[in-house]
Structure formats: structure tokens, C-alpha cells
Design a protein around this motif. Sequence first.
Motif, PDB file in Angstrom:
ATOM      1  N   ASP A 117     154.982  46.888  -6.213  1.00 55.50           N
ATOM      2  CA  ASP A 117     156.108  47.437  -6.366  1.00 55.50           C
ATOM      3  C   ASP A 117     157.118  46.511  -6.241  1.00 55.50           C
ATOM      4  OD1 ASP A 117     155.170  45.513  -4.275  1.00 55.50           O
ATOM      5  OD2 ASP A 117     155.114  46.474  -2.949  1.00 55.50           O
ATOM      6  N   PHE A 118     156.872  44.856  -6.039  1.00 57.97           N
ATOM      7  CA  PHE A 118     157.895  44.050  -5.941  1.00 57.97           C
ATOM      8  C   PHE A 118     157.463  43.178  -7.248  1.00 57.97           C
ATOM      9  CE2 PHE A 118     158.741  45.583  -2.254  1.00 57.97           C
ATOM     10  CZ  PHE A 118     159.924  46.241  -2.474  1.00 57.97           C
ATOM     11  N   THR A 119     158.126  41.953  -7.522  1.00 62.07           N
ATOM     12  CA  THR A 119     158.021  41.016  -8.647  1.00 62.07           C
ATOM     13  C   THR A 119     157.001  40.041  -7.585  1.00 62.07           C
ATOM     14  OG1 THR A 119     159.811  39.704  -8.153  1.00 62.07           O
ATOM     15  CG2 THR A 119     159.750  41.030 -10.160  1.00 62.07           C
ATOM     16  N   ILE A 120     157.426  39.846  -6.998  1.00 63.58           N
ATOM     17  CA  ILE A 120     157.014  39.000  -5.621  1.00 63.58           C
ATOM     18  C   ILE A 120     155.398  39.151  -5.424  1.00 63.58           C
ATOM     19  CG2 ILE A 120     158.146  37.351  -5.115  1.00 63.58           C
ATOM     20  CD1 ILE A 120     158.140  38.825  -2.380  1.00 63.58           C
ATOM     21  N   ASN A 121     155.269  40.647  -5.567  1.00 61.20           N
ATOM     22  CA  ASN A 121     154.119  41.106  -5.669  1.00 61.20           C
ATOM     23  C   ASN A 121     153.483  41.004  -6.584  1.00 61.20           C
ATOM     24  OD1 ASN A 121     153.616  40.855  -2.362  1.00 61.20           O
ATOM     25  ND2 ASN A 121     154.650  43.042  -2.688  1.00 61.20           N
ATOM     26  N   ASP A 133     152.100  35.454 -14.708  1.00 58.49           N
ATOM     27  CA  ASP A 133     153.476  36.556 -14.287  1.00 58.49           C
ATOM     28  C   ASP A 133     154.588  36.454 -15.029  1.00 58.49           C
ATOM     29  OD1 ASP A 133     155.943  36.572 -12.629  1.00 58.49           O
ATOM     30  OD2 ASP A 133     156.723  34.221 -13.418  1.00 58.49           O
ATOM     31  N   LEU A 134     153.669  37.765 -15.120  1.00 61.66           N
ATOM     32  CA  LEU A 134     154.758  38.914 -16.516  1.00 61.66           C
ATOM     33  C   LEU A 134     155.655  39.631 -15.833  1.00 61.66           C
ATOM     34  CD1 LEU A 134     151.338  40.847 -16.815  1.00 61.66           C
ATOM     35  CD2 LEU A 134     151.935  38.662 -17.578  1.00 61.66           C
ATOM     36  N   PHE A 135     156.507  39.053 -15.013  1.00 61.97           N
ATOM     37  CA  PHE A 135     157.694  40.291 -13.560  1.00 61.97           C
ATOM     38  C   PHE A 135     158.915  39.122 -13.874  1.00 61.97           C
ATOM     39  CE2 PHE A 135     154.818  42.981 -15.206  1.00 61.97           C
ATOM     40  CZ  PHE A 135     154.973  43.800 -15.632  1.00 61.97           C
ATOM     41  N   ASP A 140     161.515  34.695  -8.868  1.00 64.41           N
ATOM     42  CA  ASP A 140     162.212  35.265  -7.593  1.00 64.41           C
ATOM     43  C   ASP A 140     161.553  34.311  -6.199  1.00 64.41           C
ATOM     44  OD1 ASP A 140     163.265  36.518  -8.949  1.00 64.41           O
ATOM     45  OD2 ASP A 140     162.177  38.575  -9.326  1.00 64.41           O
ATOM     46  N   LEU A 141     160.594  34.002  -5.951  1.00 62.44           N
ATOM     47  CA  LEU A 141     159.296  33.659  -5.007  1.00 62.44           C
ATOM     48  C   LEU A 141     160.303  31.876  -4.633  1.00 62.44           C
ATOM     49  CD1 LEU A 141     156.038  33.732  -5.283  1.00 62.44           C
ATOM     50  CD2 LEU A 141     157.209  34.199  -3.514  1.00 62.44           C
ATOM     51  N   LYS A 142     160.473  31.181  -5.870  1.00 65.04           N
ATOM     52  CA  LYS A 142     161.434  30.511  -5.429  1.00 65.04           C
ATOM     53  C   LYS A 142     162.784  30.395  -4.748  1.00 65.04           C
ATOM     54  CE  LYS A 142     163.098  26.307  -7.995  1.00 65.04           C
ATOM     55  NZ  LYS A 142     162.880  25.806  -9.009  1.00 65.04           N
ATOM     56  N   ASN A 143     163.323  31.449  -5.598  1.00 64.07           N
ATOM     57  CA  ASN A 143     164.312  31.805  -5.002  1.00 64.07           C
ATOM     58  C   ASN A 143     165.194  32.632  -3.821  1.00 64.07           C
ATOM     59  OD1 ASN A 143     165.380  30.421  -7.186  1.00 64.07           O
ATOM     60  ND2 ASN A 143     165.505  32.273  -8.302  1.00 64.07           N
ATOM     61  N   GLY A 144     163.619  33.250  -3.341  1.00 58.10           N
ATOM     62  CA  GLY A 144     163.530  34.166  -1.960  1.00 58.10           C
ATOM     63  C   GLY A 144     163.690  35.566  -2.617  1.00 58.10           C
ATOM     64  N   VAL A 145     163.485  35.427  -3.455  1.00 59.79           N
ATOM     65  CA  VAL A 145     164.256  37.246  -3.622  1.00 59.79           C
ATOM     66  C   VAL A 145     163.444  38.298  -3.388  1.00 59.79           C
ATOM     67  CG1 VAL A 145     165.696  38.180  -5.526  1.00 59.79           C
ATOM     68  CG2 VAL A 145     166.207  36.215  -5.149  1.00 59.79           C
ATOM     69  N   ILE A 146     163.674  39.660  -3.223  1.00 55.94           N
ATOM     70  CA  ILE A 146     162.784  40.900  -3.100  1.00 55.94           C
ATOM     71  C   ILE A 146     163.683  41.752  -4.456  1.00 55.94           C
ATOM     72  CG2 ILE A 146     161.994  42.706  -2.158  1.00 55.94           C
ATOM     73  CD1 ILE A 146     162.617  40.731   0.889  1.00 55.94           C
ATOM     74  N   LEU A 173     159.915  37.791   5.079  1.00 57.86           N
ATOM     75  CA  LEU A 173     159.672  35.994   4.526  1.00 57.86           C
ATOM     76  C   LEU A 173     160.626  35.287   4.806  1.00 57.86           C
ATOM     77  CD1 LEU A 173     156.946  37.517   1.116  1.00 57.86           C
ATOM     78  CD2 LEU A 173     156.940  36.504   3.153  1.00 57.86           C
ATOM     79  N   ASP A 174     162.278  36.128   4.879  1.00 58.56           N
ATOM     80  CA  ASP A 174     163.193  35.511   5.327  1.00 58.56           C
ATOM     81  C   ASP A 174     163.976  35.551   4.200  1.00 58.56           C
ATOM     82  OD1 ASP A 174     165.715  34.594   6.111  1.00 58.56           O
ATOM     83  OD2 ASP A 174     164.461  32.259   7.009  1.00 58.56           O
ATOM     84  N   PHE A 175     163.339  36.585   3.144  1.00 63.35           N
ATOM     85  CA  PHE A 175     164.148  37.077   2.167  1.00 63.35           C
ATOM     86  C   PHE A 175     164.866  37.219   1.696  1.00 63.35           C
ATOM     87  CE2 PHE A 175     160.461  35.754  -1.198  1.00 63.35           C
ATOM     88  CZ  PHE A 175     160.132  34.115  -0.932  1.00 63.35           C
ATOM     89  N   THR A 176     166.090  37.865   0.704  1.00 63.98           N
ATOM     90  CA  THR A 176     166.900  38.825   0.311  1.00 63.98           C
ATOM     91  C   THR A 176     166.426  39.797  -0.505  1.00 63.98           C
ATOM     92  OG1 THR A 176     168.372  36.473  -1.257  1.00 63.98           O
ATOM     93  CG2 THR A 176     168.523  36.595   0.640  1.00 63.98           C
ATOM     94  N   ILE A 177     167.478  40.038  -0.341  1.00 69.70           N
ATOM     95  CA  ILE A 177     167.082  41.536  -1.861  1.00 69.70           C
ATOM     96  C   ILE A 177     168.009  41.529  -2.392  1.00 69.70           C
ATOM     97  CG2 ILE A 177     166.579  44.256  -1.739  1.00 69.70           C
ATOM     98  CD1 ILE A 177     165.664  44.141   1.402  1.00 69.70           C
ATOM     99  N   GLU A 178     167.360  41.613  -3.631  1.00 71.14           N
ATOM    100  CA  GLU A 178     168.162  42.120  -5.225  1.00 71.14           C
ATOM    101  C   GLU A 178     169.381  42.795  -5.128  1.00 71.14           C
ATOM    102  OE1 GLU A 178     168.144  43.249  -9.430  1.00 71.14           O
ATOM    103  OE2 GLU A 178     166.800  44.038  -7.828  1.00 71.14           O
TER     104      GLU A 178
END
Length: 403
Positions: A117-121, A133-135, A140-146, A173-178
Amino acid sequence: MIIKKLPEEFEQARPIMQKIEAAGFEAYFVGGSVRDTILGNTIHDVDIASSAYPNEIKQIFNRTVDTGIEHGTVMVLEHGEGYEITTFRTESGYQDFRRPDSVTFVRSLTEDLQRRDFTINALAMRENGEIIDLFSGLKDLKNGVIKAVGDPQQRFHEDALRMMRAARFASQLDFTIEAKTMAGIKANASLLTKIAVERIRVELEKLFLGQNPTSGIEVFVNTKLYQYCPMLAPFEIDLRQLATLEKWDLSLPSEVWALLAYTFYLHGKQINQFLKAWKTSNQVIIDTVQVVAAINEISEEVLTAKMLYQTGKERLISANKIALLFGGELTTDDILKRYDELPIKHKNELELNGKQLLQEANLRPGPIIGKILQRLEQDVVENKIENRHDLLIEAAKEMVKEG
């Protein structure tokens, strides 16, 4: 990136992966456990993916169980523990927007991860802690992005529940969505109707129990996902109000539903109807109805002994969590102090039971026994009578005389 100190759950599984690799195949930890380890969060299920096909896994290990072999999953039993190994796979044809029409086993980790589903997963980890890490999931984890893996439209057509998962991760996770991923959710929100209510409910509960639920609620409302959930369509304004609240501290599903029911001004049968539409358990319905009733009294600062008794300690704590969100002025310590001062906390503490009542009040078996005990229980709770056997018997006899 290499994680040098792995959680114990990974350490215990390493021999399994080493055995798979010794047989000439690849094996990786994948999914949420890898993500949470990098974030320093507690991990739950450990998922292992391998280039070995199910039959090959069964040849490597002596004890296995076909837990989901049609989808490539075999459980390996070692030292009293079970480890699910899933073969790398690709999927195709999602006519119901929930499950693939066909699954094809592959040898390529890349093909397997690109369907996630998402790059962090979509991160994988070798048994020695090396992250694959292929994607750009680490970025995205570092930047808090889904961010969806590849095309968001395609990911959400494969499984429409992923849209709810995005909102849930925003909270959890308190992330934002791209931006493209967010646009994909808005464009496909109506597909949520294809998903079983039970699956949506789990994601919604996790959203409300996350570390930043207001962020998840904003996604839930702004993307219109709420419009395709049971009985939520009329409550946009109320949901937006929830997104303005601060200092959440909910920890139970019943607290989530009590918060929603209270916010929507639902009572009694309305709460029952609302939660049945969401297919919650009967116990959650009972807890929610009682918690909402307690919130109403707490908010009006008229909390009666009867309400304290009926609600019970744990549900009182839940009720005041929610009351405080809406400006309630009673502290939980004050409420629990009043609860602790109740003469009894349960009907079993009443110094009179049905058998004694039959014998000592010369009554016949029947509904009257339960009615008298219920009245006595209420009178004791409200301090109208002391919880003494002799006094309760006398009061019961008076009730009989009075009809």
C-alpha cells in the motif's frame, strides 16, 4: 541502513530465516513491524516474506501448517512458536475492490513489494538488520509522509480499505498524506462501500485511538470518506468539531463510540441502532450507552449515586475522559472518590439474597423476589437504608405489606 539491535521478536525468528537462506532462498522481514522498529515503536506481528514457494517451505521445515496456502502462506512451527512465511507474489484483477482475483507466486522481492500500500510499509529487512528500501520508504518515514507505492489510483482499486488505512496512519503515526495520495483518496472515496463494515470499523477505531486523532479525522472528513460509512453522512459539522479538540486520551473502542454518540447527541435506542449499523459487539453497545448516560450527568454536574453505581469504576473513567474534552469541570479523582464511598459496588454485596428472602419473609417464588431485591439494592445505593441483613428483611416485609 542496518539496525544493529533488533527487537526480541525478530531475534527469535532469525534462525527460521537463516534456515530458508541456507536452502538457497531469500527471506525478509516485511510490513509494519519493520516500519515500527525503525520508528522505535512497539512491534506486534512479525511477517516474513520469502522467494521459496509454499511446497519448498514445507520441504525445509519438519512441522508446518497450511494457514493460507492458496495465498502463499505457510506457518512454520519451531520451539513452540508459529511463524507465517508468505511467498513473494503478484496480484491481479480486483473486481470487488477488496481481494485479488488471482495470485501468482514470484521469486522477485521487487515485484512483491511494489504491490504493497504505502512506501513506509514497503520496506524489507534481512535477518541481520539490513534494510532494503526500493521505494524511498526511509525518506518518507523521516519526513513523516504517507505515500502510495506507485499509482495511488491503482493501489486503492486493489483494496479500497487502504484509503481508511491512510487516514488511520495519519493519526497513529502523526504523519501527513502526500498530495497525489490524498487526491487518489478523494477521487475513490465511494469505493469504501465495497468494503465490509467490520474492516472499516477496525480502522476507524484505530484512527480515534492514535496519537494525533484530529489529523486523521481531518483526512477522513476532507476526503469525504465519512460519507460512505454507516450513518455518518449527516454529521460532517460534528466530525469537524471533533477535529478541533485537543489532549485526547482515549484507549478503548467503547470510548471511541461513546465520543461519537455524545458528539452526535444520540441516546439509548439511537446509540443501539448506530452501533448495530457498525456491527460492534453487544458489550460495546452496553458500555457505550452507559458511558454516554454518565457523560450527560457529569457535564451537568448532577452525578447521582445511582449513576455512579450503574456505570462502575472503569466506565466512569471513560466517561470523564470525554466530558473533559468538552469542558467538564469534575476531576476523575473526585468522581472516583464518590464512587468509592458508595455503600455497595455490586448487587452481590447486598446482605440479602433471594433464598434468604424466600425463607425469612415467607414468600413464594416468583417475579416479586427480584423486584424486592432490586428495590432494596437501589435503596442501599442511595443510602435510604443501611446494608444490614436484619434491616433489609424488615424493609422487604414492609414492601410486601404495602403491595
